[in-house]
Design an enzyme around this catalytic site. Structure first.
Site, PDB file in Angstrom:
ATOM      1  N   HIS A   1       0.841  -1.207   0.000  1.00  0.00           N
ATOM      2  CA  HIS A   1       0.000   0.000   0.000  1.00  0.00           C
ATOM      3  C   HIS A   1       0.874   1.254   0.000  1.00  0.00           C
ATOM      4  O   HIS A   1       0.539   2.260  -0.625  1.00  0.00           O
ATOM      5  CB  HIS A   1      -0.893   0.044   1.249  1.00  0.00           C
TER       6      HIS A   1
ATOM      7  N   GLN B   1      -8.880  -7.135 -10.829  1.00  0.00           N
ATOM      8  CA  GLN B   1      -9.560  -5.986 -10.214  1.00  0.00           C
ATOM      9  C   GLN B   1      -9.193  -4.688 -10.960  1.00  0.00           C
ATOM     10  O   GLN B   1     -10.046  -3.825 -11.186  1.00  0.00           O
ATOM     11  CB  GLN B   1      -9.196  -5.871  -8.738  1.00  0.00           C
TER      12      GLN B   1
ATOM     13  N   ILE C   1       4.587  -5.567  -4.686  1.00  0.00           N
ATOM     14  CA  ILE C   1       5.742  -5.612  -3.768  1.00  0.00           C
ATOM     15  C   ILE C   1       5.756  -7.009  -3.147  1.00  0.00           C
ATOM     16  O   ILE C   1       4.711  -7.542  -2.769  1.00  0.00           O
ATOM     17  CB  ILE C   1       5.611  -4.543  -2.653  1.00  0.00           C
TER      18      ILE C   1
ATOM     19  N   SER D   1      -2.821  -8.125   2.680  1.00  0.00           N
ATOM     20  CA  SER D   1      -3.308  -8.023   4.060  1.00  0.00           C
ATOM     21  C   SER D   1      -3.647  -9.406   4.604  1.00  0.00           C
ATOM     22  O   SER D   1      -3.531  -9.666   5.802  1.00  0.00           O
ATOM     23  CB  SER D   1      -4.548  -7.136   4.104  1.00  0.00           C
TER      24      SER D   1
HETATM   25  O1  PAF Z   1      -8.170  -3.927  -3.353  1.00  0.00           O
HETATM   26  C1  PAF Z   1      -8.811  -3.574  -2.355  1.00  0.00           C
HETATM   27  O2  PAF Z   1      -8.282  -3.376  -1.250  1.00  0.00           O
HETATM   28  C2  PAF Z   1     -10.320  -3.367  -2.483  1.00  0.00           C
HETATM   29  O3  PAF Z   1     -10.869  -4.289  -3.359  1.00  0.00           O
HETATM   30  C3  PAF Z   1     -10.710  -1.944  -2.861  1.00  0.00           C
HETATM   31  C4  PAF Z   1     -10.212  -1.545  -4.241  1.00  0.00           C
HETATM   32  C5  PAF Z   1     -10.183  -0.976  -1.825  1.00  0.00           C
HETATM   33  C6  PAF Z   1     -12.243  -1.816  -2.883  1.00  0.00           C
HETATM   34  O4  PAF Z   1     -12.791  -2.144  -1.634  1.00  0.00           O
END
Ligand code: PAF
Length: 281
Positions: free
Chosen positions: A37, A154, A177, A187
């Site tokens: 992140h 996604q 990463i 996570s």
């Molecule tokens: O990738 C994620 O953490 C989630 O799918 C997102 C894009 C924040 C949507 O809830």
């Protein structure tokens, strides 16, 4: 860092930024932040005047109740990490900010992206992702949206959403990463024991083997071999796929030229892990 929980507050803050014509970069997250992140935050800061991050564990994208209930929450640490990384604004909405009373979930026409790979194994997941990202894009109206390559499908789904809704936002995909160059940061890794983490490295090993061994012609044997390898190491494999990197259509016979991506989803115990690798960038 400004922390905002309510729609009215974030709208006011962002409104004053838009008046000054400053560019807004946005990193949506579900918290439980890790260096993956932080790479998104860094990229966001480099490309924009203002970096906005959101933390919202979106219930509508979990097709498995247990996965939602066990999703790690580490808010105090997340805030410290974002402060240290120089994030400007953190939005932590409550459920009513995202899904107000009377909210009717739209249906998004995602084409084959909805029924293949993650779409096949997590029915409804991408509709849920689109619902929350659509709401967040309406609220934040960013110039750039930063997403991790780890969630390859996604990224494609969200690009499709942006196209469907004609939003002016540009998606920037940031490379995955990895821990020791192997296990993709996620996570969900917090739910793995140390020996399981070591074992989970087998997924990236498998992707690397595909990258090294792939040649024009039939790919079926290579996919099968990698699936067997993971099963042998104790994984419950959802898929090992080699697909067109631009459309995600499965490729069984390769012409040696088309841009490809290899994708894996597999359970280690109760934890579902995904990873991918571009094969011929
Ligand atoms: O990738 C994620 O953490 C989630 O799918 C997102 C894009 C924040 C949507 O809830």
């Amino acid at each position: 860092m400004i922390i905002s929980k309510r729609l009215i507050d974030i709208r006011n803050i962002l409104g004053s930024i838009q008046i000054k014509s400053q560019s807004i970069g946005f990193v949506p997250t579900m918290g439980a932040l890790h260096p993956g992140h932080m790479a998104l935050i860094d990229a966001c800061k480099t490309k924009n005047d203002i970096c906005v991050c959101s933390i919202f564990v979106n219930p509508t994208q979990f097709n498995n109740k247990q996965d939602f209930e066990k999703y790690p929450i580490t808010l105090t640490r997340d805030i410290q990490m974002l402060e240290a990384a120089g994030c400007d604004i953190l939005f932590i909405p409550g459920i009513v900010e995202i899904y107000p009373a009377g909210y009717i979930a739209p249906h998004y026409e995602l084409g084959i992206l909805e029924t293949i790979l993650e779409g096949e194994f997590r029915p409804g997941h991408f509709q849920g992702v689109c619902q929350v990202v659509d709401r967040l894009l309406q609220i934040i109206a960013p110039n750039h949206l930063f997403l991790g390559q780890k969630d390859y499908q996604q990224c494609m789904v969200i690009k499709k959403l942006i196209e469907l809704k004609s939003y002016p936002t540009r998606v920037i995909t940031v490379p995955t990463i990895r821990e020791n160059n192997k296990l993709a940061l996620s996570s969900r890794n917090m739910r793995l024991t140390d020996p399981e983490k070591k074992k989970a490295e087998e997924i990236s090993e498998c992707l690397l083997t595909i990258k090294q061994e792939i040649k024009a012609g039939s790919l079926k044997e290579l996919k099968m071999a990698m699936q067997h390898q993971l099963t042998k190491h104790g994984f419950m494999v959802d898929y090992v796929e080699i697909a067109d990197a631009d459309t995600l259509e499965s490729i069984d016979v390769w012409d040696g030229k088309k841009k490809l991506v290899a994708l894996v989803a597999a359970y280690l115990g109760e934890v579902r892990l995904i990873d991918n690798m571009l094969l011929n960038e």
